[in-house]
Design a protein around this motif. Structure first.
Motif, PDB file in Angstrom:
ATOM      1  N   SER A  13       3.443  -9.431  11.931  1.00  0.00           N
ATOM      2  CA  SER A  13       3.154  -8.757  10.661  1.00  0.00           C
ATOM      3  C   SER A  13       4.319  -7.879  10.218  1.00  0.00           C
ATOM      4  CB  SER A  13       1.883  -7.897  10.735  1.00  0.00           C
ATOM      5  OG  SER A  13       1.637  -7.470  12.020  1.00  0.00           O
ATOM      6  N   GLY A  14       4.497  -7.800   8.907  1.00  0.00           N
ATOM      7  CA  GLY A  14       5.545  -6.953   8.356  1.00  0.00           C
ATOM      8  C   GLY A  14       6.936  -7.573   8.390  1.00  0.00           C
ATOM      9  N   ARG A 157       5.013  -2.332   5.801  1.00  0.00           N
ATOM     10  CA  ARG A 157       3.546  -2.328   5.676  1.00  0.00           C
ATOM     11  C   ARG A 157       3.086  -1.038   5.008  1.00  0.00           C
ATOM     12  NH1 ARG A 157       0.098  -6.523   7.918  1.00  0.00           N
ATOM     13  NH2 ARG A 157       1.030  -7.950   6.431  1.00  0.00           N
ATOM     14  N   GLU A 160       3.771  -1.102   1.425  1.00  0.00           N
ATOM     15  CA  GLU A 160       2.857  -2.058   0.784  1.00  0.00           C
ATOM     16  C   GLU A 160       1.523  -1.387   0.462  1.00  0.00           C
ATOM     17  OE1 GLU A 160       3.828  -6.175   2.848  1.00  0.00           O
ATOM     18  OE2 GLU A 160       1.758  -5.548   3.158  1.00  0.00           O
ATOM     19  N   MET A 176      -0.117  -1.689  14.129  1.00  0.00           N
ATOM     20  CA  MET A 176       0.613  -2.949  14.039  1.00  0.00           C
ATOM     21  C   MET A 176       1.006  -3.433  15.434  1.00  0.00           C
ATOM     22  SD  MET A 176       3.864  -3.723  11.656  1.00  0.00           S
ATOM     23  CE  MET A 176       4.909  -3.429  13.037  1.00  0.00           C
TER      24      MET A 176
END
Ligand code: DC
Length: 223
Positions: A13-14, A157, A160, A176
């Motif tokens: 992720s990210g 993230r 975002e 995360m």
């Protein structure tokens, strides 16, 4: 006539998978599929129905019967779940957390992988996720694995989220790391780069720079 490829983009992720995959798809006129959204949709249904996140059978049934449809409009990737627009609902922290547990169940994965394979069966697709190059499309013409330092990924993230929820940046980094650990260590289809994937470290690159690299590679593969 150039061949219409299957482009698999995986990574933690990210790493910028969604942003990059969306732009690559737009540039090439390909379909864009965000496979993580499908695990999120099953998680949303489970939370709403109060289904236990440990109940393989019940979760598999949700994955099998849910009707999911992606629609791209004005640069936004909408997801309709049983006819309802759940684009926003699947991004809540609760769903994010639940989706990483839901995705550890083999039967859930089997159903979603089958739908993903159907979506890409005719080529002309950019699909991003964790197991696209290893499991969903092991024969994809182009496989990319995006990486990036944990700090840079967490700060992306955080940006975002754009202040939508009150979470400290350290908390984003910690959550995360926990999801990365779950994704990498799960027994079924763990997050791992395919042997023939091209690794791109995004730590010091902008999304546009990553997109350019992939477009060049796609041009070479499509000949
Ligand atoms: O990419 P994302 O954060 O929207 O994914 C949500 C969860 O689903 C994440 O914990 C990893 C999991 N996932 C997966 O196991 N396999 C995929 N192909 C895509 C996502």
């Amino acid at each position: 006539m150039q061949r219409r490829l299957v482009i698999a983009i995986d990574g933690p992720s990210g790493a910028g998978k969604s942003t990059v995959a969306r732009s690559v798809a737009q540039r090439l006129g390909y379909r864009f599929v965000e496979s993580g959204a499908m695990y999120r949709a099953v998680a949303l249904l489970a939370l709403r129905n109060k289904t236990s996140l440990e109940d393989d059978r019940a979760l598999a049934k949700l994955a099998e019967t849910a009707a999911m449809r992606f629609e791209q409009k004005d640069g936004v990737n909408y997801l309709f779940l049983n006819g309802e627009d759940v684009t926003e609902a699947i991004r809540s922290p609760e769903v994010t957390d639940a989706s990483s547990i839901v995705s550890t169940h083999q039967e859930v994965r089997n159903h979603l992988v089958k739908s993903q394979q159907e979506m890409g069966s005719e080529g002309g697709v950019v699909m991003e996720g964790r197991d696209i190059g290893t499991r969903v499309f092991p024969n994809a013409e182009l496989k990319i694995f995006l990486t990036g330092s944990a700090e840079v990924r967490a700060s992306r993230r955080y940006r975002e989220m754009d202040g939508k929820i009150a979470t400290a940046s350290e908390e984003v980094l910690r959550d995360m790391a926990e999801r990365d650990r779950r994704d990498q260590q799960r027994k079924v289809s763990p997050l791992v780069a395919a042997e023939d994937a091209i690794m791109i470290d995004t730590t010091n690159l902008t999304a546009d720079e990553v997109v350019e690299k992939i477009i060049v590679l796609a041009g070479m593969r499509a000949q």
